[in-house]
Motif scaffolding. Structure first.
Motif, PDB file in Angstrom:
ATOM      1  N   ALA A   1       0.829  -1.208   0.000  1.00  0.00           N
ATOM      2  CA  ALA A   1       0.000   0.000   0.000  1.00  0.00           C
ATOM      3  C   ALA A   1       0.866   1.261   0.000  1.00  0.00           C
ATOM      4  O   ALA A   1       0.602   2.222  -0.746  1.00  0.00           O
ATOM      5  N   GLU A   2       1.906   1.274   0.818  1.00  0.00           N
ATOM      6  CA  GLU A   2       2.797   2.424   0.860  1.00  0.00           C
ATOM      7  C   GLU A   2       3.575   2.555  -0.453  1.00  0.00           C
ATOM      8  O   GLU A   2       3.805   3.671  -0.950  1.00  0.00           O
ATOM      9  N   SER A   3       3.962   1.417  -1.026  1.00  0.00           N
ATOM     10  CA  SER A   3       4.661   1.445  -2.313  1.00  0.00           C
ATOM     11  C   SER A   3       3.766   2.026  -3.394  1.00  0.00           C
ATOM     12  O   SER A   3       4.219   2.837  -4.213  1.00  0.00           O
ATOM     13  N   GLU A   4       2.503   1.631  -3.411  1.00  0.00           N
ATOM     14  CA  GLU A   4       1.583   2.170  -4.416  1.00  0.00           C
ATOM     15  C   GLU A   4       1.474   3.684  -4.283  1.00  0.00           C
ATOM     16  O   GLU A   4       1.511   4.414  -5.287  1.00  0.00           O
ATOM     17  N   ARG A   5       1.336   4.167  -3.069  1.00  0.00           N
ATOM     18  CA  ARG A   5       1.212   5.610  -2.863  1.00  0.00           C
ATOM     19  C   ARG A   5       2.429   6.337  -3.409  1.00  0.00           C
ATOM     20  O   ARG A   5       2.320   7.347  -4.120  1.00  0.00           O
ATOM     21  N   ARG A   6       3.605   5.827  -3.117  1.00  0.00           N
ATOM     22  CA  ARG A   6       4.838   6.489  -3.531  1.00  0.00           C
ATOM     23  C   ARG A   6       5.071   6.358  -5.042  1.00  0.00           C
ATOM     24  O   ARG A   6       5.551   7.287  -5.687  1.00  0.00           O
ATOM     25  N   VAL A   7       4.750   5.196  -5.609  1.00  0.00           N
ATOM     26  CA  VAL A   7       4.939   4.990  -7.048  1.00  0.00           C
ATOM     27  C   VAL A   7       3.994   5.891  -7.840  1.00  0.00           C
ATOM     28  O   VAL A   7       4.399   6.516  -8.830  1.00  0.00           O
ATOM     29  N   VAL A   8       2.756   5.978  -7.423  1.00  0.00           N
ATOM     30  CA  VAL A   8       1.798   6.846  -8.095  1.00  0.00           C
ATOM     31  C   VAL A   8       2.243   8.306  -7.994  1.00  0.00           C
ATOM     32  O   VAL A   8       2.182   9.074  -8.967  1.00  0.00           O
ATOM     33  N   GLU A   9       2.709   8.701  -6.808  1.00  0.00           N
ATOM     34  CA  GLU A   9       3.164  10.077  -6.613  1.00  0.00           C
ATOM     35  C   GLU A   9       4.346  10.390  -7.523  1.00  0.00           C
ATOM     36  O   GLU A   9       4.420  11.481  -8.104  1.00  0.00           O
ATOM     37  N   TYR A  10       5.265   9.457  -7.678  1.00  0.00           N
ATOM     38  CA  TYR A  10       6.456   9.720  -8.495  1.00  0.00           C
ATOM     39  C   TYR A  10       6.142   9.666  -9.986  1.00  0.00           C
ATOM     40  O   TYR A  10       6.541  10.554 -10.744  1.00  0.00           O
TER      41      TYR A  10
END
Length: 351
Positions: A32-41
């Motif tokens: 979940a945290e990876s998705e948030r960061r990947v989408v943001e980047y």
């Protein structure tokens, strides 16, 4: 022709029992945290929730991939089986071919199950019937992750988070780029259709040798269609497929490093350790890896990442994101080694 139940049992036997400690990691939270960061980047936004993270064993990973292989291979092998002559020897010939292919599929998937850390598992070809459809899965092979943490001497939380960034990036790619799955599936269908046509055209001339059958299995399993390509048109399709896969893998490698740079204190050590793991294995494993096409996979990682890193250095992330605007904007094999030429071409294409 392939006994998939037996292939699954063979794969389970070859995969073996891992002696690593339990992973004991919050895969759901990391994903979940990876998705948030990947989408943001990346700026890519999945159209639907990405699959939940699943911690699986080696046998379950092999079973999941057997299911996907069955969907791709059965239609082609049915064509091959139909061309195996006629008369009283035909059943015996089909049985012999099936035994060999079943064993090969089982052994090779069992070997791969010992190596893979995670996978965004997606069925590339559409199912024959709607009720057969299967959603993608986000898989993490816990024994292999735990074993790698131990053998590489890295921090567990950082390493698993880093792997999660890679696999979640694939989920975001396919969830956020509407045409990507159909594009890859279409290229694969074109190549497989060419195989079927050549098999049909040769029915009156010769029986398919066992090597013909092996080539179909190996090519679909590894994504290496080189052994099946005979016509210039198919070579062009193959080149597009390989270039697309290099971009997909290279983009994930680029993202996991860029996002990880601000998240993982030991990122340089993690990158060095993972690269060592990808290249190191026993002599028999290296030989089998070569036969499986794993060397091609390594080239996809390296060539694709170099391309993505170079594009971002020269034109920023905005330039790199042009790869997702349309199939026509994807780089060719030649452009992967000349990112400046690709930037110039797509600047005009997307203007």
């Amino acid at each position: 022709m392939i006994d998939w139940v037996l292939a699954k049992r063979i794969a389970g036997f070859v995969s073996g029992q891992a002696d690593a400690l339990p992973l004991d990691a919050d895969l759901a939270g990391m994903a979940a945290e990876s998705e948030r960061r990947v989408v943001e980047y990346t700026g890519l936004v999945p159209r639907a929730p990405i699959p939940p993270a699943e911690g699986v064993g080696r046998q379950e990973w092999a079973e999941a991939n057997i299911s996907g292989m069955k969907r791709m291979l059965d239609p082609v092998l049915a064509k091959v089986g139909g061309s195996v002559g006629s008369g009283p020897l035909k059943p015996a010939m089909q049985l012999a071919a099936g035994v060999v292919l079943t064993a090969e599929v089982g052994v090779l998937l069992g070997f791969l199950s010992q190596r893979v850390l995670g996978q965004y598992e997606l069925v590339m070809l559409e199912p024959v019937a709607e009720e057969d459809s299967r959603p993608p899965r986000l898989l993490f092979v816990e024994p292999n992750l735990a074993g790698s943490v131990k053998s590489l001497g890295v921090d567990k939380t950082e390493f698993v988070t880093w792997v999660a960034l890679h696999e979640v990036t694939h989920a975001v790619q396919f969830g956020g780029v509407p045409w990507l799955q159909d594009h890859l599936g279409g290229l694969l269908k074109t190549l497989l259709a060419g195989v079927e046509l050549r098999i049909n055209a040769s029915r009156a001339v010769r029986l398919p040798a066992m090597d013909d059958l092996r080539k179909v299995v190996n090519a679909v399993r590894t994504g290496d269609m080189v052994s099946l390509v005979a016509q210039p048109g198919e070579r062009a399709t193959l080149d597009r497929l390989q270039a697309t896969m290099a971009v997909i893998e290279g983009h994930a490698e680029h993202v996991m490093d860029e996002v990880g740079a601000g998240l993982l204190p030991s990122l340089p050590e993690l990158r060095a350790a993972l690269d060592r793991r990808r290249r190191s294995s026993s002599a028999p494993a290296r030989l089998l890896g070569k036969l499986l096409g794993l060397e091609m996979k390594m080239k996809q990682y390296e060539q694709g990442k170099k391309f993505c890193d170079a594009v971002v250095r020269e034109g920023g992330l905005e330039a790199l994101n042009r790869v997702w605007t349309s199939p026509e904007a994807l780089p060719s094999l030649a452009e992967l080694d000349a990112p400046g030429e690709w930037i110039a071409r797509t600047r005009v294409l997307t203007a």
